[in-house]
Design a protein around this motif. Structure first.
Motif, mmCIF file in Angstrom:
data_model
loop_
_atom_site.group_PDB
_atom_site.id
_atom_site.type_symbol
_atom_site.label_atom_id
_atom_site.label_comp_id
_atom_site.label_asym_id
_atom_site.label_seq_id
_atom_site.Cartn_x
_atom_site.Cartn_y
_atom_site.Cartn_z
ATOM 1 N N THR A 110 0.841 -1.197 0.000
ATOM 2 C CA THR A 110 0.000 0.000 0.000
ATOM 3 C C THR A 110 0.876 1.247 0.000
ATOM 4 O O THR A 110 1.939 1.263 0.618
ATOM 5 C CB THR A 110 -0.891 0.022 1.261
ATOM 6 O OG1 THR A 110 -1.682 -1.163 1.291
ATOM 7 C CG2 THR A 110 -1.821 1.239 1.263
ATOM 8 N N THR A 112 0.617 5.301 0.996
ATOM 9 C CA THR A 112 -0.221 6.276 1.697
ATOM 10 C C THR A 112 0.473 7.637 1.714
ATOM 11 O O THR A 112 1.693 7.733 1.557
ATOM 12 C CB THR A 112 -0.488 5.867 3.156
ATOM 13 O OG1 THR A 112 0.764 5.797 3.845
ATOM 14 C CG2 THR A 112 -1.202 4.536 3.256
ATOM 15 N N LYS A 130 5.441 3.840 1.628
ATOM 16 C CA LYS A 130 5.038 2.585 0.993
ATOM 17 C C LYS A 130 5.372 1.441 1.936
ATOM 18 O O LYS A 130 6.439 1.432 2.558
ATOM 19 C CB LYS A 130 5.738 2.371 -0.345
ATOM 20 C CG LYS A 130 5.261 1.091 -1.036
ATOM 21 C CD LYS A 130 5.832 0.920 -2.428
ATOM 22 C CE LYS A 130 5.231 -0.343 -3.056
ATOM 23 N NZ LYS A 130 5.872 -0.656 -4.342
ATOM 24 N N ARG A 133 -0.013 -2.192 5.320
ATOM 25 C CA ARG A 133 -0.908 -1.656 6.353
ATOM 26 C C ARG A 133 -0.967 -2.643 7.511
ATOM 27 O O ARG A 133 -1.083 -3.871 7.294
ATOM 28 C CB ARG A 133 -2.308 -1.442 5.784
ATOM 29 C CG ARG A 133 -2.364 -0.421 4.648
ATOM 30 C CD ARG A 133 -3.791 -0.049 4.318
ATOM 31 N NE ARG A 133 -4.591 -1.227 3.990
ATOM 32 C CZ ARG A 133 -5.897 -1.243 3.911
ATOM 33 N NH1 ARG A 133 -6.580 -0.130 4.141
ATOM 34 N NH2 ARG A 133 -6.554 -2.340 3.619
#
Ligand SMILES: Nc1nc2c(c(=O)[nH]1)N[C@H]1C(S)=C(S)[C@@H](COP(=O)(O)O)O[C@H]1N2
Ligand SMILES: [Mo]
Length: 239
Positions: A110, A112, A130, A133
């Motif tokens: 993921t 963010t 990166k 999560r």
């Protein structure tokens, strides 16, 4: 009274020390600390103060000023080598497991963008991360219904505690890239936690383990005068 031993305590003192601060023609305040220059930007701070988040809170928490890159805040580093990285996930989980770097990369990845708020008074907007999560890792190991707290464990015994419901927020990351580059060793590389909703000391660098447990367990700074929870909007700085 603020505890004296925080590695960034000099930054707060610098805010009130005229002799530490030069005002550049641009209105940028240049603060010289420990041989480096960090930019506490007056213009960006003014702009930030006018911003409101989707949840209605001001984007810049009270008492914070904008800095344009992470300031290295120290700590005792772990190995920066991905080949030596091990993440032991344990506690109230159905499938305890130690992940190496390749196994971390095999989990859902993921990217963010979130804001960082350091208890010493600087905030960085739009930090890009990166990694994985925490909620995806939690799903993989199967967190049991008893768990209420997450304890991040890092090199040389550093720990930080976060309530489980806040740790499972989708912006909480185990990050190995920052601003499009591998996470630098000074900022916790190869892998650090990122917990944007709480002061940055909760974001353990040089991550070695994650424990899910029923019992709360105040960590390194929480047992040295800092607040157990650390919400920047409530200015939960010290206990
Ligand atoms: N392992 C470890 N993680 C840590 C620390 C530390 O000393 N050791 N310091 C914390 C503190 S007090 C802050 S403010 C942030 C600083 O991160 P930075 O150096 O990337 O700015 O890391 C946090 N994570
Ligand atoms: Mo800190």
């Amino acid at each position: 009274m603020p505890p004296k031993n925080h590695p960034g305590a000099d930054l707060l003192r610098a805010h009130s020390r005229r002799d530490f601060i030069r005002r550049a023609a641009t209105g940028t305040v240049v603060v010289a600390l420990g041989g480096g220059y960090y930019y506490l930007d007056d213009r960006l701070t003014r702009e930030a103060k006018a911003m409101v988040r989707d949840d209605g809170r001001p984007r810049l928490p009270p008492g914070q000023r904008i800095i344009t890159s992470l300031k290295p805040m120290g700590g005792i580093p772990g190995s920066p080598r991905p080949s030596e990285f091990r993440l032991r996930v344990a506690g109230d989980v159905k499938n305890p497991k130690t992940f190496d770097f390749a196994e971390l990369l095999a989990l859902p990845q993921t990217e963010t963008t979130s804001d960082v708020h350091c208890v010493t008074g600087w905030s960085m907007f739009d930090a890009r991360w990166k990694g994985v999560r925490l909620v995806d890792l939690a799903e993989r190991v199967g967190v049991s219904g008893r768990a209420r707290h997450v304890i991040f464990e890092a090199a040389h015994g550093y720990t930080a505690n976060v309530p489980l419901d806040e740790a499972l927020s989708p912006d909480v990351m185990l990050a190995y890239r920052h601003q499009g580059r591998p996470l630098a060793p000074t900022h916790g590389g190869p892998v650090r936690a990122v917990v944007p909703g709480l002061y940055f000391w909760k974001s353990a660098k040089w991550l070695t383990g994650i424990r899910f447990q029923a019992r709360d367990e105040p960590g390194y700074w929480e047992t040295r005068g800092y607040h157990n929870h650390a919400d920047p909007w409530l200015e939960e700085r010290y206990s």
